[in-house]
Design a protein around this motif. Structure first.
Motif, short mmCIF file in Angstrom:
data_model
loop_
_atom_site.label_atom_id
_atom_site.label_comp_id
_atom_site.label_asym_id
_atom_site.label_seq_id
_atom_site.Cartn_x
_atom_site.Cartn_y
_atom_site.Cartn_z
N ASP A 58 -2.66 2.96 -1.41
CA ASP A 58 -1.25 2.66 -1.66
C ASP A 58 -0.50 2.53 -0.33
O ASP A 58 0.27 1.59 -0.13
N ARG A 59 -0.75 3.46 0.59
CA ARG A 59 -0.10 3.40 1.91
C ARG A 59 -0.50 2.14 2.66
O ARG A 59 0.33 1.49 3.29
N LEU A 64 0.81 -3.14 4.69
CA LEU A 64 0.48 -4.56 4.77
C LEU A 64 1.66 -5.41 4.31
O LEU A 64 2.00 -6.42 4.94
N ALA A 65 2.33 -5.01 3.23
CA ALA A 65 3.49 -5.73 2.73
C ALA A 65 4.64 -5.66 3.74
O ALA A 65 5.33 -6.67 3.98
N TYR A 67 4.37 -5.30 6.98
CA TYR A 67 4.01 -6.15 8.11
C TYR A 67 4.24 -7.62 7.76
O TYR A 67 4.76 -8.37 8.58
N ASP A 68 3.85 -8.02 6.57
CA ASP A 68 4.05 -9.40 6.15
C ASP A 68 5.54 -9.75 6.13
O ASP A 68 5.94 -10.82 6.59
N ASN A 69 6.36 -8.84 5.60
CA ASN A 69 7.81 -9.07 5.59
C ASN A 69 8.36 -9.15 7.01
O ASN A 69 9.21 -10.00 7.30
N PHE A 70 7.89 -8.27 7.89
CA PHE A 70 8.32 -8.30 9.28
C PHE A 70 7.96 -9.63 9.93
O PHE A 70 8.77 -10.23 10.63
#
Length: 187
Positions: A58-59, A64-65, A67-70
């Protein structure tokens, strides 16, 4: 005498057999209990490891999400900075084009006027290559998101909220407005 001695030996042997069976059962029961305890302990460890794995998964998914948003946000900011820089440069350069257009309005048929015309044509081609579009023509409907109304005039031949005259053309690159069109609006 031998017989008497043998009898007690036989009795002892017969009595010893059930004791040995009870001892085996007790050992088996102990082993089963220990095995059950060990199984229970292993199951608990397994469940704890599964819970830990799920938490880590989960972490990892959240990280990962994030980082993708960033990455997407940084890309959008870079594009925005570039668009702003291009818009700033083009807005300054457009004043030169405006001056050339005014010169053409008062030019006669001399060679100077031909030179200005060629310069304006080249300027327009370069703007088109850069993806810059003109907007705000006479007869277009007034849009406060694109046009800056300087004057209002009463003109029955034109409809309501129609551009009667363009004082300065508007320019945009993609969705970014570089300069709003300055116009006279009818009615």
């Amino acid at each position: 005498m031998n017989e008497i001695k043998n009898e007690p030996v036989e009795e002892t042997v017969t009595e010893a057999e059930p004791v040995a069976e009870d001892t085996k059962k007790q050992k088996n029961d102990k082993e089963k209990k220990e095995s059950r305890k060990e199984d229970k302990k292993l199951r608990e460890e397994n469940e704890a490891l599964h819970a830990s794995l799920e938490e880590l998964n989960d972490r990892y998914t959240r990280m990962l999400a994030e980082y993708d948003n960033f990455r997407k946000r940084a890309q959008k900011e870079r594009e925005g900075v570039y668009a702003d820089a291009v818009g700033d440069v083009l807005s300054e350069i457009l004043t030169i084009k405006d001056t050339l257009e005014m010169a053409m309005a008062y030019a006669d048929d001399s060679k100077l006027s031909q030179g200005v015309t060629m310069t304006l044509t080249k300027f327009t081609e370069i703007l088109q290559k850069l993806g810059v579009e003109e907007f705000g023509a006479v007869g277009d409907e007034f849009d406060p998101n694109l046009h800056n109304a300087i004057f209002h005039v009463e003109d029955e031949s034109l409809g309501e909220n129609v551009i009667a005259e363009v004082l300065l053309k508007g320019y945009k690159k993609g969705d970014k407005i570089i300069r709003y069109a300055m116009v006279k609006v009818a009615n």
